[in-house]
Write a protein that holds these residues in place. Structure first.
Motif, PDB file in Angstrom:
ATOM      1  N   GLY A  54     -27.360   3.997 -26.749  1.00  0.00           N
ATOM      2  CA  GLY A  54     -28.369   5.159 -26.489  1.00  0.00           C
ATOM      3  C   GLY A  54     -27.688   6.424 -26.647  1.00  0.00           C
ATOM      4  N   ARG A  55     -26.360   6.488 -26.838  1.00  0.00           N
ATOM      5  CA  ARG A  55     -25.489   7.836 -26.527  1.00  0.00           C
ATOM      6  C   ARG A  55     -24.580   7.930 -27.767  1.00  0.00           C
ATOM      7  N   PHE A  56     -24.692   7.163 -28.735  1.00  0.00           N
ATOM      8  CA  PHE A  56     -23.961   7.185 -29.962  1.00  0.00           C
ATOM      9  C   PHE A  56     -24.210   8.576 -30.704  1.00  0.00           C
ATOM     10  N   GLU A  57     -25.405   9.173 -30.926  1.00  0.00           N
ATOM     11  CA  GLU A  57     -25.829  10.119 -31.522  1.00  0.00           C
ATOM     12  C   GLU A  57     -25.253  11.397 -30.612  1.00  0.00           C
ATOM     13  N   GLU A  58     -25.299  11.361 -29.463  1.00  0.00           N
ATOM     14  CA  GLU A  58     -24.765  12.562 -28.639  1.00  0.00           C
ATOM     15  C   GLU A  58     -23.138  12.532 -28.607  1.00  0.00           C
ATOM     16  N   ALA A  59     -22.453  11.323 -28.769  1.00  0.00           N
ATOM     17  CA  ALA A  59     -21.147  11.250 -28.946  1.00  0.00           C
ATOM     18  C   ALA A  59     -20.785  11.827 -30.186  1.00  0.00           C
ATOM     19  N   SER A  60     -21.332  11.553 -31.366  1.00  0.00           N
ATOM     20  CA  SER A  60     -21.296  11.925 -32.776  1.00  0.00           C
ATOM     21  C   SER A  60     -21.212  13.278 -32.685  1.00  0.00           C
ATOM     22  N   LYS A  61     -22.164  13.942 -32.339  1.00  0.00           N
ATOM     23  CA  LYS A  61     -22.211  15.454 -32.220  1.00  0.00           C
ATOM     24  C   LYS A  61     -21.094  16.050 -31.649  1.00  0.00           C
ATOM     25  N   GLU A  62     -20.574  15.801 -30.373  1.00  0.00           N
ATOM     26  CA  GLU A  62     -19.633  16.104 -29.545  1.00  0.00           C
ATOM     27  C   GLU A  62     -18.191  15.803 -30.461  1.00  0.00           C
ATOM     28  N   LEU A  63     -18.091  14.832 -31.076  1.00  0.00           N
ATOM     29  CA  LEU A  63     -16.958  14.615 -31.854  1.00  0.00           C
ATOM     30  C   LEU A  63     -16.801  15.356 -32.950  1.00  0.00           C
ATOM     31  N   HIS A  64     -17.999  15.591 -33.823  1.00  0.00           N
ATOM     32  CA  HIS A  64     -18.059  16.366 -34.999  1.00  0.00           C
ATOM     33  C   HIS A  64     -17.720  17.935 -34.509  1.00  0.00           C
ATOM     34  N   GLY A  65     -18.239  18.188 -33.237  1.00  0.00           N
ATOM     35  CA  GLY A  65     -17.852  19.594 -32.891  1.00  0.00           C
ATOM     36  C   GLY A  65     -16.442  19.848 -32.807  1.00  0.00           C
ATOM     37  N   LEU A  66     -15.794  18.794 -32.271  1.00  0.00           N
ATOM     38  CA  LEU A  66     -14.280  18.971 -31.854  1.00  0.00           C
ATOM     39  C   LEU A  66     -13.669  18.908 -33.282  1.00  0.00           C
ATOM     40  N   LEU A  67     -13.897  18.207 -34.072  1.00  0.00           N
ATOM     41  CA  LEU A  67     -13.317  18.109 -35.290  1.00  0.00           C
ATOM     42  C   LEU A  67     -13.373  19.387 -36.085  1.00  0.00           C
ATOM     43  N   GLY A  68     -14.389  20.218 -35.972  1.00  0.00           N
ATOM     44  CA  GLY A  68     -14.721  21.365 -36.554  1.00  0.00           C
ATOM     45  C   GLY A  68     -13.877  22.667 -35.904  1.00  0.00           C
ATOM     46  N   TYR A  69     -13.579  22.556 -34.687  1.00  0.00           N
ATOM     47  CA  TYR A  69     -12.652  23.403 -34.127  1.00  0.00           C
ATOM     48  C   TYR A  69     -11.515  23.985 -34.913  1.00  0.00           C
ATOM     49  N   GLU A  70     -11.220  25.199 -35.234  1.00  0.00           N
ATOM     50  CA  GLU A  70     -10.269  25.720 -35.994  1.00  0.00           C
ATOM     51  C   GLU A  70      -8.863  25.239 -35.396  1.00  0.00           C
ATOM     52  N   ASP A  71      -8.872  25.453 -33.948  1.00  0.00           N
ATOM     53  CA  ASP A  71      -7.520  25.078 -33.420  1.00  0.00           C
ATOM     54  C   ASP A  71      -7.223  23.712 -33.421  1.00  0.00           C
ATOM     55  N   LEU A  72      -8.032  22.852 -33.675  1.00  0.00           N
ATOM     56  CA  LEU A  72      -7.687  21.363 -33.678  1.00  0.00           C
ATOM     57  C   LEU A  72      -7.598  20.826 -35.200  1.00  0.00           C
ATOM     58  N   GLN A  73      -7.603  21.789 -36.047  1.00  0.00           N
ATOM     59  CA  GLN A  73      -7.539  21.269 -37.631  1.00  0.00           C
ATOM     60  C   GLN A  73      -6.300  20.262 -37.863  1.00  0.00           C
ATOM     61  N   LYS A  74      -5.421  20.536 -37.244  1.00  0.00           N
ATOM     62  CA  LYS A  74      -4.069  19.753 -37.526  1.00  0.00           C
ATOM     63  C   LYS A  74      -3.870  18.689 -36.619  1.00  0.00           C
ATOM     64  N   VAL A  75      -4.814  18.411 -35.466  1.00  0.00           N
ATOM     65  CA  VAL A  75      -4.257  17.706 -34.351  1.00  0.00           C
ATOM     66  C   VAL A  75      -4.981  16.195 -34.794  1.00  0.00           C
TER      67      VAL A  75
END
Length: 193
Positions: free
Chosen positions: A102-123
Motif C-alpha cells: 500500500g506504500r510502494f507508490e509513496e516510497a517511489s515518489k520519495e526515492l525519485h525525489g532523492l535521486l533528483g536532488y543535485e547534491d546527490l547526483q553522484k552519490v
C-alpha cells in the motif's frame, strides 16, 4: 559477534577496511532504518519507537569508520532530509518495506525525489527491500517495477561499475530481523565510494 566478524572479513577481503564516509539512512517510516542501524552497531534486535529526531551513530568495523544518520521517515521528517544533503555524503541507503504494498507508490515518489536532488547526483544509492521474511513480501523484480527504478539499476545485475559514468543504484532484498541480505548490499555499496 558472528555478524560483525563476517562483515569485517568481507571488508578486509575487498580491501575496504580503510574507508570512511557519511551514509544517510532514508525511507518511509516503519521500513527498518533504526532497526538496521542498531543491528549494525550492536547486533541486537529491538523494538524502536518511530524516529522523531535524527539518529547519528559512528560505526567502526576494523579500520572502516563511517557516520550513519537515520533521519526518520514520517512526513515531517522527510521535509528535513534535504538539510543533510551536503558534499560529504558518501552514500544513501533507502529502505523499503517490501511487505507493505500500500506504500510502494509513496516510497517511489520519495526515492525519485532523492535521486533528483543535485547534491546527490553522484552519490551511490543502495535500496534495501526489507522484511522479506513476511509472507506478503514481494521479490526484487517486482520491487524494482513498483519503485520505477528498472532503468536506473547499475550494480550487480547490469555490470556497470563506478567508473561507468552513471550513479550506482542497486536493490538488495533483506530481512533485518533474520540478519540476511543487507551484508551483501553494504558490500556492494562500499565498493562504490
Amino acid at each position: 559477534m558472528f555478524l560483525f566478524d563476517w562483515f569485517w572479513s568481507i571488508l578486509s577481503a575487498l580491501g575496504l577496511y580503510q574507508k570512511s564516509g557519511k551514509i544517510l539512512f532514508l525511507g518511509l517510516d516503519n521500513a527498518g532504518k533504526t532497526t538496521l542501524l542498531h543491528m549494525l552497531k550492536s547486533e541486537k534486535l529491538g523494538t524502536y519507537s518511530p524516529t522523531q529526531h535524527p539518529n547519528v551513530e559512528e560505526l567502526t568495523m576494523g579500520n572502516m569508520n563511517f557516520k550513519t544518520i537515520d533521519l526518520g521517515g514520517h512526513v515531517l521528517a522527510r521535509r528535513l532530509w534535504k538539510d543533510y544533503f551536503t558534499s560529504d555524503v558518501s552514500a544513501v541507503v533507502f529502505l523499503v518495506d517490501s511487505a507493505d504494498n500500500g506504500r510502494f507508490e509513496e516510497a517511489s515518489k520519495e526515492l525519485h525525489g532523492l535521486l533528483g536532488y543535485e547534491d546527490l547526483q553522484k552519490v551511490p544509492f543502495l535500496i534495501l527491500g526489507n522484511k522479506i521474511d513476511k509472507p506478503q513480501a514481494i521479490g526484487e523484480q517486482q520491487l524494482a517495477y513498483y519503485l520505477k527504478v528498472d532503468g536506473l539499476l547499475t550494480g550487480k545485475q547490469h555490470g556497470i561499475d563506478k567508473d561507468g559514468g552513471r550513479r550506482p543504484v542497486e536493490i538488495f532484498m533483506c530481512s533485518i530481523v533474520n540478519q540476511m541480505g543487507y551484508g551483501e548490499g553494504f558490500q556492494w555499496l562500499s565498493s562504490k565510494f
